[in-house]
Design an enzyme around this catalytic site. Structure first.
Site, PDB file in Angstrom:
ATOM      1  N   GLU A 104       0.323  -1.104   0.069  1.00  0.00           N
ATOM      2  CA  GLU A 104       0.062   0.074   0.024  1.00  0.00           C
ATOM      3  C   GLU A 104       1.133   1.285  -0.032  1.00  0.00           C
ATOM      4  OE1 GLU A 104      -2.528   0.875  -0.115  1.00  0.00           O
ATOM      5  OE2 GLU A 104      -4.612  -0.415   0.584  1.00  0.00           O
ATOM      6  N   PHE A 157      -3.409  15.567   4.626  1.00  0.00           N
ATOM      7  CA  PHE A 157      -3.278  14.886   3.012  1.00  0.00           C
ATOM      8  C   PHE A 157      -2.090  15.178   2.788  1.00  0.00           C
ATOM      9  CE2 PHE A 157      -3.862  15.077  -2.038  1.00  0.00           C
ATOM     10  CZ  PHE A 157      -5.079  14.253  -1.999  1.00  0.00           C
ATOM     11  N   ARG A 170       1.448  12.921  -8.745  1.00  0.00           N
ATOM     12  CA  ARG A 170       2.193  11.535  -8.392  1.00  0.00           C
ATOM     13  C   ARG A 170       3.500  11.493  -8.614  1.00  0.00           C
ATOM     14  NH1 ARG A 170      -2.456   7.804  -7.369  1.00  0.00           N
ATOM     15  NH2 ARG A 170      -3.837   8.080  -8.582  1.00  0.00           N
TER      16      ARG A 170
HETATM   17  P1  5GP Z   1      -8.852   4.113   2.960  1.00  0.00           P
HETATM   18  O1  5GP Z   1      -9.051   3.169   2.610  1.00  0.00           O
HETATM   19  O2  5GP Z   1      -7.057   3.952   4.292  1.00  0.00           O
HETATM   20  O3  5GP Z   1      -9.583   4.911   4.000  1.00  0.00           O
HETATM   21  O4  5GP Z   1      -7.550   5.208   2.160  1.00  0.00           O
HETATM   22  C1  5GP Z   1      -6.898   4.436   1.385  1.00  0.00           C
HETATM   23  C2  5GP Z   1      -7.217   4.862   0.370  1.00  0.00           C
HETATM   24  O5  5GP Z   1      -7.306   6.696   0.015  1.00  0.00           O
HETATM   25  C3  5GP Z   1      -4.925   5.022  -0.404  1.00  0.00           C
HETATM   26  O6  5GP Z   1      -4.878   4.176  -0.963  1.00  0.00           O
HETATM   27  C4  5GP Z   1      -4.815   6.340  -1.337  1.00  0.00           C
HETATM   28  O7  5GP Z   1      -5.573   5.874  -2.725  1.00  0.00           O
HETATM   29  C5  5GP Z   1      -6.231   7.707  -0.488  1.00  0.00           C
HETATM   30  N1  5GP Z   1      -5.393   7.760   0.116  1.00  0.00           N
HETATM   31  C6  5GP Z   1      -5.538   8.128   2.499  1.00  0.00           C
HETATM   32  N2  5GP Z   1      -4.886   9.362   2.308  1.00  0.00           N
HETATM   33  C7  5GP Z   1      -4.214  10.259   1.244  1.00  0.00           C
HETATM   34  C8  5GP Z   1      -3.816  11.197   1.281  1.00  0.00           C
HETATM   35  O8  5GP Z   1      -3.235  11.390   2.591  1.00  0.00           O
HETATM   36  N3  5GP Z   1      -3.364  11.971   0.567  1.00  0.00           N
HETATM   37  C9  5GP Z   1      -3.625  11.028  -1.057  1.00  0.00           C
HETATM   38  N4  5GP Z   1      -3.021  11.036  -2.486  1.00  0.00           N
HETATM   39  N5  5GP Z   1      -3.858   9.928  -1.353  1.00  0.00           N
HETATM   40  C10 5GP Z   1      -4.506   9.573   0.130  1.00  0.00           C
END
Ligand code: 5GP
Length: 180
Positions: A104, A157, A170
């Site tokens: 991840e 974020f 990215r």
């Molecule tokens: P979760 O399901 O754990 O809430 O989020 C996981 C996914 O959300 C990550 O694989 C990523 O794609 C996105 N994500 C979570 N936090 C961030 C962040 O701070 N920045 C970005 N660009 N994507 C995030």
């Protein structure tokens, strides 16, 4: 705008984890995995899109008998999670009886991770381990143990090193955090 700040679309970001610090951490994580899995055959499962750069850098450092496959999930729109997971590319590798390591980019609430782990459990894999470059402990609400974490970060974020803001950012070699 300060020199360490960048603009992506309508938002400003500030350098948070520099490139060399990330590279050292990726090497350290790979060495731990090489040692923990010595003599085993492993399959890495990268979670797209965000993990593709981390997965490539980590996998290049793996000295085990290893394969890699990717699944593509989406749960984010803009700068927050929708809480709903869409599977855009599914599972096409036979993982039954295998040692699997999920890669991840970032674990936030853990919803995506849980979805991935549930999908591996029903595929009767032998063992599941998890490596994430970034973890937001304050947001993480799941009980699943994360075996290898690069950096714990606050609930802000971030972009760069594979992570995007609305599709952009990215390609930044460092990780940047949102300037409010
Ligand atoms: P979760 O399901 O754990 O809430 O989020 C996981 C996914 O959300 C990550 O694989 C990523 O794609 C996105 N994500 C979570 N936090 C961030 C962040 O701070 N920045 C970005 N660009 N994507 C995030």
């Amino acid at each position: 705008m300060k020199s360490s700040e960048i603009q992506i679309l309508d938002k400003k970001f500030r350098e948070y984890i520099p490139e060399d610090v990330i590279n050292n951490k990726v090497l350290e994580l790979a060495e731990r995995i090489n040692s923990d899995f010595a003599g085993k055959e492993v399959i890495f499962v990268g979670v797209l899109n965000g993990s593709f750069i981390f997965a490539a850098d980590l996998f290049r450092r793996i000295r085990l008998r290893a394969r890699i496959t990717f699944i593509k999930l989406a749960s984010y729109a803009g700068t927050s999670s929708t809480g709903e997971i869409r599977e855009l590319i599914g599972w096409n590798e036979d993982l039954k009886g295998k040692s699997v390591i999920i890669i991840e980019d970032i674990v936030d609430t853990g919803v995506t991770l849980e979805h991935t782990v549930d999908n591996l459990i029903i595929r009767n894999v032998k063992e599941i381990s998890i490596v994430t470059l970034l973890l937001k402990p304050e947001a993480y609400g799941k009980k699943i143990n994360i075996d290898y974490t690069g950096f714990e970060i606050p609930n802000e974020f971030v972009v760069g090193y594979g992570l995007d803001y609305n599709g952009e950012g990215r390609n930044l070699p460092s990780v940047y955090t949102l300037v409010k």
